[in-house]
Structure formats: C-alpha cells, structure tokens
Design a protein around this motif. Structure first.
Motif, PDB file in Angstrom:
ATOM      1  N   ARG A   1      42.427 -10.685 -19.741  1.00  0.00           N
ATOM      2  CA  ARG A   1      42.727  -9.681 -20.777  1.00  0.00           C
ATOM      3  C   ARG A   1      42.396 -10.251 -22.143  1.00  0.00           C
ATOM      4  O   ARG A   1      42.362 -11.467 -22.341  1.00  0.00           O
TER       5      ARG A   1
ATOM      6  N   GLU B   1      51.125 -10.579 -25.497  1.00  0.00           N
ATOM      7  CA  GLU B   1      51.426  -9.705 -24.362  1.00  0.00           C
ATOM      8  C   GLU B   1      52.696  -8.894 -24.598  1.00  0.00           C
ATOM      9  O   GLU B   1      52.814  -7.754 -24.131  1.00  0.00           O
TER      10      GLU B   1
ATOM     11  N   THR C   1      44.176 -10.450 -24.648  1.00  0.00           N
ATOM     12  CA  THR C   1      45.268 -11.260 -25.189  1.00  0.00           C
ATOM     13  C   THR C   1      45.147 -12.714 -24.738  1.00  0.00           C
ATOM     14  O   THR C   1      45.337 -13.645 -25.525  1.00  0.00           O
ATOM     15  N   TYR C   2      44.803 -12.903 -23.466  1.00  0.00           N
ATOM     16  CA  TYR C   2      44.592 -14.260 -22.956  1.00  0.00           C
ATOM     17  C   TYR C   2      43.415 -14.914 -23.683  1.00  0.00           C
ATOM     18  O   TYR C   2      43.470 -16.088 -24.084  1.00  0.00           O
TER      19      TYR C   2
ATOM     20  N   PRO D   1      51.510  -5.019 -24.129  1.00  0.00           N
ATOM     21  CA  PRO D   1      51.639  -5.312 -22.687  1.00  0.00           C
ATOM     22  C   PRO D   1      50.541  -4.653 -21.872  1.00  0.00           C
ATOM     23  O   PRO D   1      50.006  -3.604 -22.239  1.00  0.00           O
TER      24      PRO D   1
ATOM     25  N   THR E   1      49.869 -16.355 -26.067  1.00  0.00           N
ATOM     26  CA  THR E   1      49.646 -15.352 -25.021  1.00  0.00           C
ATOM     27  C   THR E   1      50.908 -14.532 -24.780  1.00  0.00           C
ATOM     28  O   THR E   1      50.863 -13.297 -24.682  1.00  0.00           O
TER      29      THR E   1
END
Length: 765
Positions: A609, A743, A611-612, A747, A739
């Motif tokens: 993702r 998240e 975000t990662y 989310p 992260t």
C-alpha cells in the motif's frame, strides 16, 4: 518435493558452478586503469566556425585520435565515443598525462609552404590568399610563406627514425600519397631554382601554425625536377619522444573539429596493486568472519550457507569476467560488499525455517527435517525478491548516471545480487536437502540449527517490546537527528569533490613524513591560498592536494612548492575535472538520488500500500540525510565514490524496511482484529534476528574494507557502515511507527481473511 524438480535444480547448479569454474580459470579479468595504472582522458569536441561537433564529426575525430594513440606505442589502448560529443581515451601504463594530452588533443593541421623570403615582423594570421609570416626555427627572424602547397591529407605515413649516419639525431620520415608526391616534386623543383643561401630555396613544414622544420633543398636537386619518390624528412633536433609524438600527429591527420580535455585521471601501478591486495584481503577476512558468525548462529545450515557463499564468490567473479566488465576499485568494493549482502537471503530462509520447525513440532520434523525448510523457502521468496529488486534499482541508477570507475561498482553490485539469489535459493537449498536427509542429522535435530528460535527471538517472545506505543518518542529522536544532520550541512557545508566542482586532485608520495602545515603554507605561497592539503598514509608520507585550477602550469607550480617543503615527491594519482563536466556530474548526482527515491517509491507502491511505501521511503531519505550530515560534520569530501555508497545505502535501507513491512502485511492477512500497533511490534520481534544477523554480515565486510581498503575506500566504507547501522535503526524506529500512523489515518479497506491451506510438503501457507 518431486524428485524430478530436485534433479533439475541439481543439474542447473552443477552446470552453473562448472561453467563459473571454467570461466574463472581460463579468462583473465579486465582491470580498470585505477587498478593496473595508466591515464584516462575524456575529450569533448567543440563547435568551430563552419563546423558542428555532432556525432558524425566526433566519430571522425575518434578515428584520427586512434591513429595518434597507435603512434604513441601504448599497449592495449581503448578509445570509445561517449554521448554525442565526448571521447574516452584509456592508456594503460602511461603516467605522463600532459604529454599524452598534448599529442592527442592537438588540432594537428599540417601544411607545406614555399618560402618567399624573410620578414621583420610576425603575422600569425594567414592572409586572404593563404600566405602568412611565421617565426624561423633556425634563426631569430621570420619567414614569409606562400599559400599551402600540400596538406596533411597527402601524407601516407610518418615514422620516427634515428639518423645514425648523418648525425641529425631523431627525425620524422614522411611518405606522400601519389597526388601529393607529385605536388612535393613540383614544390621542391621550384625551390631548387633559387640560388644557394636564398630563403626561397627553403620549404617550410608547418604544424598548427608553427614551423617545425624549414630545410633548404640540396644542391643536387635539379631546377624544375624536384625531389621525386614521394618522401622527405623532418629535422629539428628532436628527442625520441618528440619525434614519436610528431610522427603520431602527422600520420593521424588533422582533427575535423577542435577538442578540449574535460577530465583526466592518472594512477600509478603500485597504487592499483596495493588496492587489489587490500581488497582481496578484506574480502577474505570479511568472508571468514561472516562464515564463522553464520555457523555459530545456524550450525549445520550456517556451514552449508558458508559453502554457498564461497560458490557465490566464484559465480559472481566468473560473471564479471565472462561479461567483459571492467573491474575497477569501486567495483572491487562492490564485489566485497555483495559478499556481506549475499548472506541476507540465507538468513531470511533460516529464520523462517526456525518458525516452521516450532509450528510443526519436533516429532513431525524428526520424521522429515526438510519440511520446515521447504516451507521457509516458499514463504521467504517474496521478501527476498522485493529486497533484492530495491538493491538492483540502486545499482541500475549507478550504471546509468555514474562515470568511469563508479560504473563498475554498479555492475558488480548488480551481478552480486543476482548471483546471491541463485546461490541462496538453489545451491543452499540443494545442499540443505541433501544434508537433512541423512539419518545422523535426523537423530540430532539440534545440529540443524532449526531446533530453536534463538536467544533473541525467545526473549522477545516472552516479553514483546511495545515500540509502537512510543511512536512520538521515536519521531522526536528522528527529528532531532535530522536537525543535527541539517545543521552540519548548513554550518559546515558539504565539501564537494573535484568531480562535482571541477579542479585538480593530486596524490603525492614523499620519501619522508610531511608536515601538513608546512606543505599548506608552501602551496599557498605559490599562489594557491584556497588549496586543500591533507596528509595520510604510512607516517604521513602521502599528501593529497586539491586546487580549483586545472592547467598543467598550475600543477607544476604545486609540485615544485611541495618539493621545496617536503623533499622529492612522486605523483601517485592525478585527477582533473573541467568545470563544465563538474557541473554536469553534480546535476547527474542529484538526478540519480531523486530518481532513486522515485523508483523505490514507485516499486513499493506497487508491491505494498502507498502508506507502507511512503514510510519506507521516508526512512530511506532520513538515512541519506544523516549520512550526508555525518560527512559534513567530519569534513569529508562528497565525490562519485561517496555517491556510490549513498545509492547503496538507499537500496540497503529500503531492503531492510521491506522485510519488516512484508512480515507486517503477512500478519494482517492471517485474520483476527488485533490493533495494528500490536501487529507491528510482533513484526519487529519476528524479524529482528534477521535484521541483526544480516547487518552483522555486512558490518564484518565493511569493517575489513575500512581498515584494510586504504585511503581510497575508507570514506566509502565509513559511509556504508553508517548507512547499515542507520538503516537497521530507521526500520524499527521510523518506518514501522510511520506506517502505523499513516494506516491509522488512512486505513485499508477491510478484507476477508484467506483460508489457510497446505502445500504438497504439508507446510501451512
């Protein structure tokens, strides 16, 4: 695992090892000039009135230069066009770059003129009809010359000859082509009609606007008949080298466009030999330490991994040799560094195998010890592939944007990464399968190295750290370190090397220890107050001088000043970068770093993702800034070798983050609704042994390079040592907390947990 698959893997591994061994034994490596000694010159073609320095003109200039270089008598020279208007000339064994550059870079326009008389004043520019007035080499006066009767295009050959009978020393014998031979006969026949002693009886040979020889036609030549046979001789009291250089210029012909030297590097042969010995010793020591460490931690599997590492070294070396890649000093460092990184895939698999062993239980493993290992190879593949791709991206950027020896670092690093995947995923697996099938091993599960989770994992399992609960603390620490690094960059400044600023960087060796202050004062008195003077090496006998001027006259003044202050000195290395090239390389360096960040972000966004990906890249940028800040505080130069180290830090930092993020993603997919912060803590606890063990493998090698690699590789090793340590820390204290924070604010959509299945080996996936 079907026996046919095992057989295919065994045959593949055997073929690869056999081919690598045969290649290593039968093919010699192609050493770069920084290892075997010599001179590297980069020339840039220039536009001229009516002439455009395009690719076609550069190719014509390349052929002219090739003839000149052949005339210098250098063994195995290399000439190649780089881009549209650059030519790279490599001259192994040549240690006088000034003489080489003077011969190679001269326009070399040869013309032959009839002399019409003498003149009292010079007239360097030719008249509209082509006539001109030039200094007479045999007197203090000047000669009036008619328009050119012949040009260098008519010269068939030119040879330096020692005249042992006429006492004229070294001369240059010319042979003309058919049409030019007739022109030479007419010109000398006309001159023979003038009385003896008359300037009109002379013929002037002019090279680049200077008369190099103006002999008088001998009395035996008939008026109107001239000298037949299409040959003549240039005299002028030449030395052997001057005669050879002149012959090379004349035979090579005139350059179609002017050229200028934008880069020049000279390395003495002893410096390269020392670098090879130091790098080889560092590789042996680093590999031995890594092997001992891996065996101590993973026992039988560690021993098999060490054997695979030895085969990795053979395979990667054979690949470099087989591809014809030039092995440079940074390339050697990349080769040695890849040994440390190669252990990463093995450690990932072995830590997975310990987890699978614990999940299956001792009884099940005793029946077939290969089950946990087979499951581990399957589950570790994703993390191994992702982590290696990030390093390959950095190596590719190095190859695309670096120049000269640093390109070799990118090549060897990429080859090392690919070879490590082959050895870890194929050879190590084959050796482990064969060993674990032995009855003696089945009876002693502890011997395998899989029977326990390890002390660190056991302690973390009893009391898992709650790192994510203190995210603000880690962000505060990271911010403080970043501010400290930025303060170093702002207060101390980044000391760019000559590659990025232009200038000259010369390394001398003195017979006795040199006082740095005395040397600095002497060089400042010679007209270089801003020169950077440093003493290094054994007892301070090595002196490095960096000045902004690139001319040979400035180099001579610096050498003379240093000789007066420290006694006789020898030039061991001489690097010259033109200001235009320095600015271009600086732009390329910034572009390479920017593309490295973008490439890592793009790849990770596809694999994870956003975000990662953003968290991993943020941790990587933090590591880069911290390493740059460290070098700013230490006052160390930032050059192309540092750029290689920095891009490697980029790959290593993301590599480390990918492993932990991959585990976090896996834990989330297993189902259940534990808080993300708790899962992140579990991911850290489960992957920390891999992080520490892999880092230790790299640190052993880098420490050996830092101590034994010499001055050239010390800064490189320091940058990577800092990068490895910071990369391990940033993964835990920056990438994971960031992260979790991202998240929580954005989310991921809720997904149904996938059912757990088993593969044919019985392992849960």
């Amino acid at each position: 695992m079907p026996s046919s698959a095992v057989l295919r893997r065994a045959l593949l591994a055997l073929a690869v090892v056999a081919l690598a061994l045969w290649t290593a034994l039968t093919t010699s490596p192609r050493l770069g000039l920084d290892l075997r000694g010599g001179t590297r010159i980069v020339l840039e073609t220039q536009d001229a009135p009516g002439l455009r320095a395009d690719a076609e003109a550069t190719d014509r200039a390349l052929e002219v230069l090739r003839k000149r270089v052949d005339g210098l008598g250098v063994a195995e020279p290399s000439l190649a066009r780089s881009g549209e208007n650059r030519i790279v000339v490599e001259l192994p064994g040549l240690r006088d770059p000034r003489a080489a550059a003077e011969v190679i870079g001269r326009t070399a326009q040869l013309t032959v003129h009839a002399v019409t008389g003498t003149a009292a004043a010079p007239a360097e520019r030719p008249a509209a009809d082509g006539s001109r007035t030039l200094r007479d080499p045999d007197s203090a006066g000047y000669l009036a010359l008619a328009a050119p009767a012949l040009t260098g295009d008519g010269v068939k050959s030119a040879d330096a000859v020692l005249d042992t009978t006429g006492g004229r020393g070294w001369t240059v014998d010319l042979a003309f082509r058919d049409g030019a031979a007739a022109g030479w006969a007419r010109l000398t026949g006309q001159a023979a009609c003038a009385p003896a002693g008359d300037p009109a009886r002379r013929v002037a040979i002019v090279l680049d606007g200077r008369i190099v020889s103006a002999p008088a036609v001998q009395a035996g030549v008939t008026c109107g008949g001239g000298i037949v046979g299409g040959a003549t001789q240039i005299t002028g009291g030449f030395s052997a080298r001057e005669a050879r250089d002149l012959a090379a210029l004349v035979e090579g012909g005139a350059l179609p466009v002017p050229v200028t030297t934008v880069e020049q590097s000279t390395v003495g042969p002893t410096l390269g030999a020392d670098a090879i010995r130091a790098s080889a010793l560092a590789a042996v020591i680093g590999l031995a330490c890594t092997g001992v460490f891996v065996i101590a931690v993973y026992r039988l599997l560690g021993l098999l991994a060490t054997i695979a590492l030895l085969l990795y070294g053979l395979i990667s070396y054979a690949a470099v040799v087989a591809l014809g890649a030039t092995l440079t000093l940074p390339g050697l460092a990349g080769f040695v560094l890849a040994v440390g990184i190669a252990v990463d895939a093995n450690v990932l698999v072995f830590e997975r195998a310990r987890e699978e062993y614990a999940a299956l239980g001792r009884a099940a493993v005793t029946r077939d010890p290969r089950r946990p290992l087979a499951a581990a190879f399957g589950k570790a593949w994703s993390a191994v592939a992702d982590s290696n791709v990030t390093t390959l991206l950095a190596a590719g950027l190095l190859f695309a944007f670096a120049t000269g020896p640093v390109k070799g670092f990118g090549v060897t690093l990429a080859i090392g990464v690919l070879a490590s995947m082959v050895t870890a995923m194929v050879i190590t697996r084959l050796l482990a399968d064969a060993a674990l099938a032995l009855p003696a091993v089945r009876r002693r599960p502890a011997l395998t190295g899989m029977a326990g989770l390890g002390r660190l994992r056991t302690r973390l399992g009893r009391r898992a750290p709650r790192l994510m609960a203190r995210r603000r603390r880690w962000f505060t620490v990271s911010t403080a370190l970043l501010l400290l690094a930025l303060a170093g960059i702002g207060v101390r400044g980044v000391h760019l090397g000559v590659e990025f600023t232009g200038g000259r960087d010369v390394r001398y060796t003195a017979a006795a220890p040199v006082d740095a202050d005395a040397a600095r004062a002497a060089i400042a008195a010679a007209g270089f107050p801003d020169a950077v003077v440093q003493t290094t090496g054994d007892g301070g006998r090595d002196v490095t001088v960096r000045v902004g001027e690139t001319g040979d006259a400035a180099h001579t003044r610096v050498t003379e000043a240093l000789t007066e202050a420290a006694g006789p000195v020898t030039v061991e290395r001489d690097d010259l970068i033109g200001p235009s090239l320095g600015g271009e390389l600086r732009t390329h360096a910034l572009l390479a770093l920017g593309l490295a960040v973008a490439a890592q972000l793009g790849y990770l966004s596809v694999r994870f993702r956003w975000t990662y990906a953003a968290a991993a890249v943020a941790a990587m940028v933090q590591d880069v800034l911290l390493v740059v800040g460290l070098f700013a505080w230490l006052g160390k130069p930032v050059d192309s070798v540092f750029l290689a180290a920095l891009l490697t830090v980029v790959g290593y930092s993301v590599n480390d983050s990918v492993v932990v993020l991959d585990r976090l993603r896996e834990l989330r997919r297993k189902g259940g609704r534990p808080p993300l912060a708790e899962l992140a803590d579990r991911a850290v606890a489960q992957t920390l042994p891999r992080t520490v063990n892999t880092g230790m493998g790299a640190l052993f090698v880098l420490a050996a390079l830092a101590v034994l690699g010499g001055d050239t590789l010390t800064d490189f090793s320091v940058a990577l040592l800092a990068g490895v340590v910071l990369g391990m820390a940033s993964t835990v204290f920056t990438a994971l907390p960031l992260t979790v924070t991202l998240e929580s604010r954005a989310p991921a959509p809720t997904r149904r947990a996938r059912p757990r299945t088993t593969d044919p080996s019985g392992a849960v996936v």
